[in-house]
Scaffold this active site. Structure first.
Site, PDB file in Angstrom:
ATOM      1  N   GLU A 127       0.793  -1.136  -0.149  1.00  0.00           N
ATOM      2  CA  GLU A 127      -0.106  -0.257  -0.193  1.00  0.00           C
ATOM      3  C   GLU A 127       0.983   1.284  -0.112  1.00  0.00           C
ATOM      4  OE1 GLU A 127      -2.835   0.211   3.368  1.00  0.00           O
ATOM      5  OE2 GLU A 127      -3.834   2.217   2.372  1.00  0.00           O
ATOM      6  N   GLY A 267       3.386   2.407  10.889  1.00  0.00           N
ATOM      7  CA  GLY A 267       3.036   1.621  12.098  1.00  0.00           C
ATOM      8  C   GLY A 267       2.994   0.227  11.654  1.00  0.00           C
ATOM      9  N   ALA A 268       2.060  -0.077  10.932  1.00  0.00           N
ATOM     10  CA  ALA A 268       1.609  -1.441  10.310  1.00  0.00           C
ATOM     11  C   ALA A 268       0.985  -1.385   9.345  1.00  0.00           C
ATOM     12  CB  ALA A 268       0.898  -2.075  11.646  1.00  0.00           C
ATOM     13  N   MET A 269       0.552  -2.824   8.739  1.00  0.00           N
ATOM     14  CA  MET A 269      -0.050  -3.021   7.429  1.00  0.00           C
ATOM     15  C   MET A 269      -1.221  -4.171   7.583  1.00  0.00           C
ATOM     16  SD  MET A 269      -0.823  -1.832   4.495  1.00  0.00           S
ATOM     17  CE  MET A 269      -2.045  -2.679   3.562  1.00  0.00           C
ATOM     18  N   HIS A 303      -6.424  -1.923  15.247  1.00  0.00           N
ATOM     19  CA  HIS A 303      -6.853  -1.234  14.028  1.00  0.00           C
ATOM     20  C   HIS A 303      -6.583  -2.082  12.911  1.00  0.00           C
ATOM     21  CE1 HIS A 303      -6.489   2.668  11.682  1.00  0.00           C
ATOM     22  NE2 HIS A 303      -5.711   2.097  10.606  1.00  0.00           N
ATOM     23  N   GLU A 304      -5.450  -2.746  12.755  1.00  0.00           N
ATOM     24  CA  GLU A 304      -5.173  -3.562  11.622  1.00  0.00           C
ATOM     25  C   GLU A 304      -6.168  -4.620  11.517  1.00  0.00           C
ATOM     26  OE1 GLU A 304      -3.301  -2.160   9.746  1.00  0.00           O
ATOM     27  OE2 GLU A 304      -2.284  -0.811  11.046  1.00  0.00           O
ATOM     28  N   GLU A 326      -9.645   4.380   6.545  1.00  0.00           N
ATOM     29  CA  GLU A 326      -8.841   4.705   7.589  1.00  0.00           C
ATOM     30  C   GLU A 326      -9.635   5.590   8.455  1.00  0.00           C
ATOM     31  OE1 GLU A 326      -6.239   3.426   7.981  1.00  0.00           O
ATOM     32  OE2 GLU A 326      -5.570   2.695   6.057  1.00  0.00           O
TER      33      GLU A 326
HETATM   34  N1  B3K Z   1      -2.946   1.301   5.591  1.00  0.00           N
HETATM   35  C1  B3K Z   1      -1.855   1.181   6.280  1.00  0.00           C
HETATM   36  C2  B3K Z   1      -0.838   2.435   5.672  1.00  0.00           C
HETATM   37  C3  B3K Z   1      -0.239   2.311   4.580  1.00  0.00           C
HETATM   38  C4  B3K Z   1       0.605   3.406   4.165  1.00  0.00           C
HETATM   39  C5  B3K Z   1       1.276   3.453   2.955  1.00  0.00           C
HETATM   40  N2  B3K Z   1       2.105   4.746   2.763  1.00  0.00           N
HETATM   41  C6  B3K Z   1      -1.713   1.166   7.852  1.00  0.00           C
HETATM   42  C7  B3K Z   1      -2.986   1.439   8.348  1.00  0.00           C
HETATM   43  O1  B3K Z   1      -3.548   2.475   8.246  1.00  0.00           O
HETATM   44  O2  B3K Z   1      -3.612   0.588   8.934  1.00  0.00           O
HETATM   45 ZN    ZN Z   2      -5.283   1.870   8.826  1.00  0.00          ZN
END
Ligand code: B3K
Ligand code: ZN
Length: 879
Positions: A127, A267-269, A303-304, A326
């Site tokens: 992403e 932070g995380a994905m 969140h993830e 988001e």
């Molecule tokens: N969706 C990812 C963020 C991706 C950032 C790309 N530059 C983490 C999150 O919001 O959960």
């Molecule tokens: Zn997110």
């Protein structure tokens, strides 16, 4: 890095894809020097695009080896064309299978986007548009398909091979290699693809869903960190349970995996079934993680996980819709934390952050609506606005519709759109339809940038026993538009009697729940049956992301601090009181009038500090005055030196006046026995350490000793770090000793060392910039690791306004240099780091010119990435 001038992409130019992909098979042959990727996709043309035979695939930094269509090799310039953006198949049939072989170099990937290595292991970040660095593909979220992934690698180096979905087959190969095949049964866009290969260990647990399905949960890490995953695992289980209870949402695969990596841009994905996390948001032990770390881990794990429904099952049609997933998912994680801990504390913390950083962004040259209308580089739009303001906008629905109505809207949203790529309009429609409500005006929150200002005045008529609130809303001009339409703003209010109790509210004699709906630029609300002149409590619980202006007197604010039944507004009254004090002190300073703080003010904080009926965490929040950044944001043009001086004056005055209270509370809360991370224990630690921080402002020999003692005796990182944080601002032998001790004790642990770098970067001592420059050379510092950059350089630029804004411009020059270094290697991180410069217009003219000078220097640099270019050029554009 892209060639040529970056160009702007517009929402209005969106067109649906001509081809959809039925299945995608990926094969990765992971090597020491390069990786070969074979992708086989079955394409199907959308029948509405009959004559269109051009198939456009995105690709970046790829070495093309071959292209085959239905088993036939294609010829360059005859069958396909390579462009700066990717690859075009010139005459694609209505359906066909395309096999593309590419070579990539993950070991050389310093941008940490696409496939790269961290600590010798392979991992991915796709992403928003990293998949195009892996293979040629339609790298856009509205192309969803079924992924099968084969991974081949040397077993000794990469014993663990992971991808999304379920492991369906695995085996051995010649030359010490092995392979694994993963199949993800859910259609997904490419940005949710993930691959991990390496020498990893895992902890395992299980979760049984409400409907009785057993899910395997695994957290993978490098072997030496395996003992620090328990909190993350428990957090995951709490998140899974909470989403079932609050939203009726269950997990949908047999396995849920989290991998912790040290080198990560954010932070995380939320990759489907295979989250990749910055190790900072996974590892915790009492000795190494602070209370805040524990909470952050729980909230990001949540969140993830919550993205599995809001983001993965229902995804975004295009990147302009980013807040659809988001904003909604941040709202969900906020509610999760609030439900598990203290809703009031959580609300205060979120609003504090929003005001400090998002309001600033909304007043900057990068201001954008939560659904932007254009961008150059999408990575620049993972912002406080899209995330945090986006979450506030989702909260508006809940405030207007109530929890039950909000839930009905969510249910309809899932029923309608599961498996689809949709827009924010679809979300609004589901909310409106499920509640038969007219929410059309909420659309403006998605399209207009800028923080609305709501000015309220009150008139009381004693004879008629009525009270009129007159509300005027206005939205400042921002780059995308000068003239704004009024937005729908729920303004939650209360009216307080002289006793401090809430009056029952009647709007024109009708009982009222206290939520006024502002829909016009100017509007009046008349409360009836008001027997005495009340004090209004406005924007309770921060019911909308606006700046509320009301001509409160000092006495009224002190009254609200004591009596407001709304915990958020009790806190906010204190913040307003402090801001008022800062404002008048700044004026006095300018005019050479000696500084002083009113006795009433001091007493007001004493009352809060010593109120044993108030949750210690809330007392700590009340005692945490607006930061220098907050003051700079609200009282423009900002003079950071003056701001620092008056804020220090207030802290010192309170410390001296309330010394005894601070000491009593400090000692009473000092020894809590076994370390626990429940809300009550955290609140007590927080209050105690706020007391210590105040005591740190006393010019007293006893203070360093007190800090040294707490540091030495702490059985947890929260207390150790709090003591050290006070010491880093005092020039004393205890400081040197404690920093050295911390270094020696934790040099083996990069995450803990990040705290050590960050602390020193935020010190108020005179030679801090020099210190920071020396720390760049420290053997444990590494500019290629984003956590280190954020710890040292980010802390200096964002958490140390006094030194960053040094009048000679040295802080600005330092930052610009680092940005240019990062620009070559990791444009995403470079673009984050340049941001502290962009609000140069908010500062007094001397600093403004120096900041602008550094931005011009960056802009003139050859080979500027699109990421940095977008931010710098927008910042310099004439207002
Ligand atoms: N969706 C990812 C963020 C991706 C950032 C790309 N530059 C983490 C999150 O919001 O959960
Ligand atoms: Zn997110």
């Amino acid at each position: 890095m892209r060639e040529g001038q970056p160009h702007t992409i517009y929402l209005k130019d969106y067109t649906p894809p001509v081809y959809q992909v039925e299945t995608l098979n990926l094969k990765f042959e992971l090597g020491d020097e390069f990786t070969v990727v074979t992708s086989t996709a079955h394409y199907q043309r959308d029948p509405s695009h009959l004559g269109n035979t051009l198939l456009e695939l995105d690709g970046e930094d790829l070495e093309l080896i071959s292209v085959q269509l239905d088993g036939r090799y294609l010829q360059v310039n005859q069958d396909y064309r390579l462009t700066p953006e990717g690859l075009q198949i010139l005459t694609m049939p209505a359906q066909g299978s395309l096999e593309i072989v590419t070579r990539i170099y993950p070991q050389k990937n310093t941008a940490l986007e696409g496939l790269y290595q961290s600590s010798g292991n392979f991992c991915t970040q796709c992403e928003a548009q990293g998949f195009r660095k892996i293979t040629y593909y339609q790298d856009r979220p509205d192309v969803m398909t079924l992924f099968t992934t084969d991974i081949i690698a040397e077993r000794a180096k990469y014993p663990v091979l992971l991808s999304n979905g379920n492991l369906v087959a695995a085996g051995e190969l010649e030359e010490g290699k092995h392979w694994a095949r993963w199949l993800d049964p859910y259609r997904k866009p490419a940005y949710l693809f993930a691959l991990v290969a390496g020498h990893l260990k895992h902890v395992e647990d299980f979760y049984t869903t409400g409907s009785g399905r057993k899910v395997t949960l695994r957290i993978y890490t490098e072997p030496h960190n395996i003992s620090k995953c328990e909190h993350a695992m428990q957090s995951l289980k709490r998140a899974m349970r909470w989403d079932e209870q609050r939203f009726g949402l269950e997990y949908d695969l047999d396995i849920y995996m989290i991998v912790a990596v040290d080198d990560f841009n954010m932070g995380a994905m939320e990759n489907k079934g295979l989250n990749i996390f910055n190790s900072k948001l996974v590892f915790a032990s009492p000795e190494t993680a602070t209370d805040q770390d524990y909470i952050n881990i729980e909230s990001v794990i949540g969140h993830e996980y919550f993205h599995n429904w809001t983001g993965n099952r229902i995804t975004c049609r295009d990147w302009f819709q980013l807040s659809l997933k988001e904003g909604l998912t941040v709202f969900r994680d906020q509610e999760f934390t609030a439900d598990l801990h203290s809703p009031a504390v959580k609300r205060i913390e979120d609003v504090r952050m929003l005001r400090t950083f998002q309001f600033t962004e909304d007043a900057s040259p990068m201001a954008h609506p939560i659904r932007p209308a254009s961008y150059m580089e999408i990575n620049n739009f993972y912002t406080m606005t899209v995330y945090e303001k986006g979450a506030e906008v989702v909260r508006l629905y809940q405030t207007l519709l109530g929890r039950a109505g909000f839930r009905q809207g969510m249910d309809l949203y899932f029923a309608r759109h599961d498996g689809q790529a949709v827009t924010t309009e679809d979300f609004l429609a589901a909310m409106a339809d499920a509640n038969q409500a007219d929410l059309k005006q909420l659309q403006r929150w998605y399209d207009q940038a800028g923080t609305p200002e709501v000015k309220v005045t009150m008139t009381y008529d004693a004879t008629a026993q009525t009270c009129r609130l007159h509300c005027v809303q206005s939205i400042p001009a921002t780059p995308e538009s000068q003239h704004k339409q009024p937005q729908l703003i729920p303004l939650q209010v209360g009216l307080l009697r002289e006793t401090g109790a809430d009056l029952a509210l009647y709007l024109e004699d009708q009982p009222c729940d206290g939520i006024l709906q502002l829909t016009q630029a100017e509007q009046s609300f008349r409360f009836t049956q008001v027997p005495e002149q009340p004090v209004p409590s406005l924007l309770r619980n921060f019911s909308a992301p606006v700046r509320l202006v009301y001509p409160y007197t000092e006495a009224e604010l002190i009254f609200l601090m004591k009596h407001d039944s709304d915990a958020f507004n009790r806190w906010d009254a204190g913040q307003r009181l402090a801001m008022r004090a800062f404002e008048s002190l700044l004026l006095d300073l300018k005019q050479g009038i000696p500084l002083g703080l009113s006795h009433e003010c001091v007493c007001a904080w004493q009352v809060v500090l010593t109120d044993e009926n108030l949750d210690p965490a809330l007392r700590a929040e009340a005692l945490s005055l607006p930061s220098e950044t907050d003051i700079a944001e609200q009282l423009r043009p900002a003079d950071p030196a003056a701001i620092h001086q008056v804020r220090e004056f207030v802290l010192t005055t309170l410390a001296k006046a309330l010394r005894l209270d601070f000491e009593i509370i400090f000692y009473r809360l000092q020894h809590q026995g076994v370390y626990q991370i429940d809300a009550a224990s955290m609140g007590k630690r927080r209050l105690k350490n706020v007391c210590l921080a105040y005591l740190g402002h006393l010019d007293d020999q006893a203070v360093p000793a007190l800090c040294a003692e707490q540091y030495a005796q702490a059985n947890n990182m929260t207390d150790a770090l709090a003591a050290l944080a006070v010491l880093v601002d005092i020039d004393c032998p205890e400081r040197v000793a404690a920093l050295q001790h911390f270094h020696d004790r934790w040099q083996h642990d990069p995450l803990v060392m990040d705290k050590w770098f960050a602390l020193q970067a935020s010190s108020s001592l005179p030679n801090t910039l020099q210190q920071v420059q020396q720390l760049l050379e420290h053997p444990l510092f590494d500019m290629r690791n984003p956590n280190k950059v954020r710890a040292l350089i980010g802390s200096f630029a964002l958490r140390n306004p006094w030194h960053f804004h040094a009048a000679d411009g040295s802080g600005y020059a330092f930052l610009a240099e680092r940005v240019l270094w990062l620009n070559e290697r990791n444009p995403q991180v470079a673009a984050r780091m340049v941001r502290p410069l962009i609000n140069w217009r908010h500062y007094e003219s001397g600093r403004a010119q120096l900041m602008r000078g550094q931005l011009e220097r960056i802009q003139a640099h050859q080979g500027l990435s699109a990421d940095v270019y977008e931010i710098v050029s927008k910042s310099l554009a004439t207002a």
